[in-house]
Design an enzyme around this catalytic site. Structure first.
Site: not given
Length: 316
Positions: A177, A227, A297
């Site tokens: 990520r 998310s 995130e």
């Protein structure tokens, strides 16, 4: 103090006036439907226009923000000063000899569908990622065991000086990520994906299965940023949130999804302030209960707003 009229006139020398918007509410341009006004929102049509916009901002010391398509970010209610650039006009996807070239504004889901059509395997995991190619590279997006670094060969970017560069994937430091794209100040314009020949039926079976999992488990009926949290080592963020009994908990119009605990949804005309407050509530609760800090995130950008500005954003 930014002279908006002067900046506007300068930008008209770079791109058509139809591509320039003043005092534009960014909640109209983000997946979460959150965000205050941009001083100037620009949607360039060519790579050279992007280069010239970057050079203008650098030359005149104008704040410059890349919005992408607003899929994995939250824009605060105070909005963003200076120039905000959207890449929504960069939608082209082309295929050459088993290689897919996709511009940064194209939806990564559409790229995976094009791969299916061309009988190319490797991008099946991306069929459920709600973002653009540029955003996918920015955060090395992934799902269901696959990630961008598995299939990316190279990227065309513009650097902080406005120089157009073609970089091999290894130069982007793609990890879980993350990438070096934000640190280097790169603006992704195009990605080159190297895929393998496959059977249409086999690829479709995988994509249909992943699409079903996404649609059955994710709260797609409400605006969200996808998310919210990274997976903490040894845990699953969604499970920690669920076990903290946070599903359905909210502030204002934002709440933790009852369908998937890893999502925070804009259920009823939420403000960014409310949405961020829910994120902070989740982080504090999980930390207090399990001793685990959930790292975001999603990216948060823009300025805080006073109460009157927040009220105005909510009403509009």
């Amino acid at each position: 103090m930014i002279n908006i009229e002067h900046v506007y006139q300068e930008i008209t020398h770079i791109t058509a006036e139809k591509n320039i918007m003043l005092d534009e509410l960014l909640k109209n341009h983000t997946y979460t439907r959150l965000g205050g006004k941009a001083d100037i929102l620009v949607t360039p049509e060519t790579f050279s226009e992007v280069q010239e916009l970057v050079k203008l901002a650098r030359r005149e010391n104008i704040p410059f923000t890349l919005l992408g398509n607003g899929s994995n970010m939250i824009v605060k209610d105070g909005g963003i000063r200076g120039i905000v650039m959207s890449q929504k006009q960069f939608q082209n996807i082309r295929v050459e000899s088993g290689t897919i070239f996709a511009q940064s504004g194209a939806a990564i889901i559409d790229v995976s569908r094009r791969a299916l059509k061309e009988r190319l395997t490797g991008l099946e995991f991306a069929c459920g990622i709600p973002g653009t190619v540029g955003g996918a590279l920015f955060m090395n997006a992934g799902a269901y065991g696959g990630e961008i670094k598995d299939v990316l060969e190279e990227a065309v970017v513009v650097d902080r000086e406005g120089t157009l560069l073609t970089l091999p994937a290894e130069d982007l430091d793609l990890e879980y990520r993350t990438s070096n794209i934000p640190d280097k100040g790169y603006i992704v314009l195009e990605a080159k994906f190297k895929l393998q020949p496959g059977k249409y039926e086999d690829i479709k079976v995988i994509m249909d299965d992943l699409t079903y999992k996404r649609e059955s488990k994710q709260p797609l009926e409400y605006p969200s940023c996808g998310s919210v949290f990274k997976r903490p080592p040894g845990y699953f963020a969604g499970k920690l949130i669920q076990d903290s009994e946070l599903q359905g908990k909210g502030i204002g119009g934002a709440e933790v999804s009852t369908k998937h605990a890893g999502f925070i949804v804009n259920k009823n005309n939420a403000t960014a302030t409310e949405y961020i407050s829910v994120i902070e509530l989740v982080q504090k609760t999980v930390k207090d209960k399990f001793g685990v800090f959930l790292e975001r995130e999603v990216k948060i950008i823009g300025e805080d707003a006073d109460a009157e500005t927040v009220k105005s954003v909510k009403q509009n």
